[in-house]
Motif scaffolding. Structure first.
Motif, PDB file in Angstrom:
ATOM      1  N   SER A 243     -10.550   3.528   1.024  1.00 52.66           N
ATOM      2  CA  SER A 243      -9.506   3.999   0.124  1.00 52.66           C
ATOM      3  C   SER A 243      -9.850   3.508  -1.271  1.00 52.66           C
ATOM      4  O   SER A 243     -10.714   2.652  -1.449  1.00 52.66           O
ATOM      5  CB  SER A 243      -8.126   3.514   0.567  1.00 52.66           C
ATOM      6  OG  SER A 243      -8.086   2.119   0.640  1.00 52.66           O
ATOM      7  N   ALA A 244      -9.179   4.038  -2.249  1.00 52.95           N
ATOM      8  CA  ALA A 244      -9.462   3.700  -3.639  1.00 52.95           C
ATOM      9  C   ALA A 244      -9.336   2.193  -3.848  1.00 52.95           C
ATOM     10  O   ALA A 244      -8.369   1.579  -3.409  1.00 52.95           O
ATOM     11  CB  ALA A 244      -8.513   4.440  -4.562  1.00 52.95           C
ATOM     12  N   THR A 245     -10.318   1.630  -4.499  1.00 54.94           N
ATOM     13  CA  THR A 245     -10.280   0.196  -4.744  1.00 54.94           C
ATOM     14  C   THR A 245      -9.645  -0.128  -6.089  1.00 54.94           C
ATOM     15  O   THR A 245      -9.249  -1.242  -6.325  1.00 54.94           O
ATOM     16  CB  THR A 245     -11.703  -0.406  -4.718  1.00 54.94           C
ATOM     17  OG1 THR A 245     -12.519   0.303  -5.649  1.00 54.94           O
ATOM     18  CG2 THR A 245     -12.303  -0.312  -3.333  1.00 54.94           C
ATOM     19  N   ARG A 246      -9.558   0.859  -6.965  1.00 52.81           N
ATOM     20  CA  ARG A 246      -8.947   0.584  -8.251  1.00 52.81           C
ATOM     21  C   ARG A 246      -7.435   0.461  -8.071  1.00 52.81           C
ATOM     22  O   ARG A 246      -6.831   1.176  -7.259  1.00 52.81           O
ATOM     23  CB  ARG A 246      -9.301   1.652  -9.274  1.00 52.81           C
ATOM     24  CG  ARG A 246      -8.847   3.044  -8.919  1.00 52.81           C
ATOM     25  CD  ARG A 246      -9.447   4.050  -9.906  1.00 52.81           C
ATOM     26  NE  ARG A 246      -9.628   5.303  -9.233  1.00 52.81           N
ATOM     27  CZ  ARG A 246      -8.831   6.344  -9.381  1.00 52.81           C
ATOM     28  NH1 ARG A 246      -7.820   6.282 -10.203  1.00 52.81           N
ATOM     29  NH2 ARG A 246      -9.044   7.445  -8.713  1.00 52.81           N
ATOM     30  N   PRO A 247      -6.824  -0.437  -8.795  1.00 51.16           N
ATOM     31  CA  PRO A 247      -5.384  -0.626  -8.635  1.00 51.16           C
ATOM     32  C   PRO A 247      -4.614   0.600  -9.098  1.00 51.16           C
ATOM     33  O   PRO A 247      -4.997   1.264 -10.051  1.00 51.16           O
ATOM     34  CB  PRO A 247      -5.076  -1.836  -9.517  1.00 51.16           C
ATOM     35  CG  PRO A 247      -6.227  -1.948 -10.445  1.00 51.16           C
ATOM     36  CD  PRO A 247      -7.407  -1.311  -9.788  1.00 51.16           C
ATOM     37  N   LYS A 248      -3.569   0.879  -8.380  1.00 52.35           N
ATOM     38  CA  LYS A 248      -2.715   2.002  -8.741  1.00 52.35           C
ATOM     39  C   LYS A 248      -1.600   1.500  -9.642  1.00 52.35           C
ATOM     40  O   LYS A 248      -1.143   0.375  -9.516  1.00 52.35           O
ATOM     41  CB  LYS A 248      -2.131   2.643  -7.493  1.00 52.35           C
ATOM     42  CG  LYS A 248      -3.170   3.330  -6.644  1.00 52.35           C
ATOM     43  CD  LYS A 248      -2.527   4.040  -5.479  1.00 52.35           C
ATOM     44  CE  LYS A 248      -3.521   4.842  -4.694  1.00 52.35           C
ATOM     45  NZ  LYS A 248      -4.466   4.069  -3.960  1.00 52.35           N
ATOM     46  N   ARG A 249      -1.173   2.357 -10.538  1.00 44.28           N
ATOM     47  CA  ARG A 249      -0.073   2.014 -11.421  1.00 44.28           C
ATOM     48  C   ARG A 249       1.206   1.952 -10.579  1.00 44.28           C
ATOM     49  O   ARG A 249       1.534   2.901  -9.868  1.00 44.28           O
ATOM     50  CB  ARG A 249       0.050   3.081 -12.505  1.00 44.28           C
ATOM     51  CG  ARG A 249       1.135   2.832 -13.494  1.00 44.28           C
ATOM     52  CD  ARG A 249       1.078   3.815 -14.621  1.00 44.28           C
ATOM     53  NE  ARG A 249       0.574   5.119 -14.207  1.00 44.28           N
ATOM     54  CZ  ARG A 249       0.941   6.247 -14.762  1.00 44.28           C
ATOM     55  NH1 ARG A 249       1.811   6.254 -15.736  1.00 44.28           N
ATOM     56  NH2 ARG A 249       0.440   7.392 -14.357  1.00 44.28           N
ATOM     57  N   PRO A 250       1.919   0.831 -10.624  1.00 46.58           N
ATOM     58  CA  PRO A 250       3.153   0.755  -9.840  1.00 46.58           C
ATOM     59  C   PRO A 250       4.212   1.663 -10.451  1.00 46.58           C
ATOM     60  O   PRO A 250       4.562   1.512 -11.622  1.00 46.58           O
ATOM     61  CB  PRO A 250       3.553  -0.716  -9.931  1.00 46.58           C
ATOM     62  CG  PRO A 250       2.885  -1.229 -11.155  1.00 46.58           C
ATOM     63  CD  PRO A 250       1.665  -0.394 -11.359  1.00 46.58           C
TER      64      PRO A 250
ATOM     65  N   LEU B 143       0.840  -1.192   0.000  1.00 50.11           N
ATOM     66  CA  LEU B 143       0.000   0.000   0.000  1.00 50.11           C
ATOM     67  C   LEU B 143       0.874   1.239   0.000  1.00 50.11           C
ATOM     68  O   LEU B 143       2.037   1.196   0.401  1.00 50.11           O
ATOM     69  CB  LEU B 143      -0.877   0.042   1.261  1.00 50.11           C
ATOM     70  CG  LEU B 143      -1.910  -1.056   1.449  1.00 50.11           C
ATOM     71  CD1 LEU B 143      -2.510  -0.964   2.851  1.00 50.11           C
ATOM     72  CD2 LEU B 143      -2.991  -0.953   0.393  1.00 50.11           C
ATOM     73  N   SER B 144       0.299   2.352  -0.400  1.00 42.74           N
ATOM     74  CA  SER B 144       0.975   3.636  -0.199  1.00 42.74           C
ATOM     75  C   SER B 144       0.890   3.956   1.292  1.00 42.74           C
ATOM     76  O   SER B 144       0.039   3.403   2.008  1.00 42.74           O
ATOM     77  CB  SER B 144       0.284   4.734  -1.010  1.00 42.74           C
ATOM     78  OG  SER B 144      -1.006   4.985  -0.491  1.00 42.74           O
ATOM     79  N   THR B 145       1.734   4.844   1.762  1.00 42.56           N
ATOM     80  CA  THR B 145       1.647   5.203   3.184  1.00 42.56           C
ATOM     81  C   THR B 145       0.293   5.843   3.486  1.00 42.56           C
ATOM     82  O   THR B 145      -0.281   5.608   4.543  1.00 42.56           O
ATOM     83  CB  THR B 145       2.793   6.147   3.611  1.00 42.56           C
ATOM     84  OG1 THR B 145       2.844   7.259   2.722  1.00 42.56           O
ATOM     85  CG2 THR B 145       4.127   5.433   3.618  1.00 42.56           C
ATOM     86  N   SER B 146      -0.224   6.614   2.541  1.00 47.71           N
ATOM     87  CA  SER B 146      -1.533   7.232   2.730  1.00 47.71           C
ATOM     88  C   SER B 146      -2.621   6.172   2.872  1.00 47.71           C
ATOM     89  O   SER B 146      -3.471   6.251   3.777  1.00 47.71           O
ATOM     90  CB  SER B 146      -1.843   8.146   1.544  1.00 47.71           C
ATOM     91  OG  SER B 146      -3.113   8.709   1.669  1.00 47.71           O
ATOM     92  N   ASP B 147      -2.604   5.170   1.988  1.00 43.33           N
ATOM     93  CA  ASP B 147      -3.606   4.102   2.088  1.00 43.33           C
ATOM     94  C   ASP B 147      -3.424   3.285   3.365  1.00 43.33           C
ATOM     95  O   ASP B 147      -4.403   2.823   3.952  1.00 43.33           O
ATOM     96  CB  ASP B 147      -3.563   3.194   0.863  1.00 43.33           C
ATOM     97  CG  ASP B 147      -4.214   3.826  -0.355  1.00 43.33           C
ATOM     98  OD1 ASP B 147      -4.966   4.819  -0.192  1.00 43.33           O
ATOM     99  OD2 ASP B 147      -3.969   3.341  -1.476  1.00 43.33           O
ATOM    100  N   GLN B 148      -2.189   3.108   3.810  1.00 42.86           N
ATOM    101  CA  GLN B 148      -1.950   2.387   5.060  1.00 42.86           C
ATOM    102  C   GLN B 148      -2.561   3.143   6.232  1.00 42.86           C
ATOM    103  O   GLN B 148      -3.211   2.553   7.098  1.00 42.86           O
ATOM    104  CB  GLN B 148      -0.447   2.182   5.292  1.00 42.86           C
ATOM    105  CG  GLN B 148      -0.125   1.421   6.569  1.00 42.86           C
ATOM    106  CD  GLN B 148      -0.647   0.000   6.545  1.00 42.86           C
ATOM    107  OE1 GLN B 148      -0.440  -0.729   5.590  1.00 42.86           O
ATOM    108  NE2 GLN B 148      -1.344  -0.400   7.601  1.00 42.86           N
TER     109      GLN B 148
END
Length: 110
Positions: free
Chosen positions: A56-63, A42-47
Motif C-alpha cells: 500500500s502507499a507508503t507516503r502519509p495521507k492527509r488526515p 489506516l483506511s479500510t482499503s489499506d487495512q
C-alpha cells in the motif's frame, strides 16, 4: 497522431489500470475491518490490503474527513450559521469548527 504523455505521468500507469472491488459481506466483517483500520490508523482499503499482504502507499495521507453535501445541505447549513448559501468556504470553516468541538467534547459519541 498519438499524443505522448508527459514522463511525470508514467508512475500513474498502474493506478489507472487498477479496478475498485467491492465485497458484499455481513455486518460483523465490516465492523471487524473498520475497527482494525481505526486501531491501526489506516483506511479500510489499506487495512484490507494489509490483511491480504499487498503493498500500500507508503507516503502519509492527509488526515481528513469527507462528506457529500447537496445544494439543499448548503442552504440548511447557511441558515444555521447565518451565512450566504453560496459562501461554501465559510460554511466549510464553520463545519470544521463544529467537528473540532465535537471531538473535544467530554463524550464525542452522540
Amino acid at each position: 497522431m498519438v499524443a505522448r504523455k508527459p514522463a511525470r505521468w508514467s508512475g500513474s500507469d498502474d493506478a489507472l489500470r487498477a479496478v475498485q472491488v467491492a465485497f458484499d459481506v455481513e455486518q460483523a466483517v465490516l465492523d471487524a475491518v473498520r475497527t482494525a483500520a481505526f486501531h491501526n490508523n489506516l483506511s479500510t482499503s489499506d487495512q484490507i490490503r494489509q490483511l491480504l499482504k499487498l503493498s500500500s502507499a507508503t507516503r502519509p495521507k492527509r488526515p481528513r474527513l469527507t462528506v457529500s453535501l447537496t445544494s439543499q445541505d448548503y442552504e440548511l447549513l447557511a441558515g444555521r450559521y447565518g451565512l450566504p448559501a453560496d459562501d461554501r468556504l465559510a460554511i466549510k470553516e464553520r463545519v470544521t469548527q463544529e467537528l473540532i468541538r465535537f471531538a473535544q467534547s467530554p463524550d464525542p459519541h452522540p
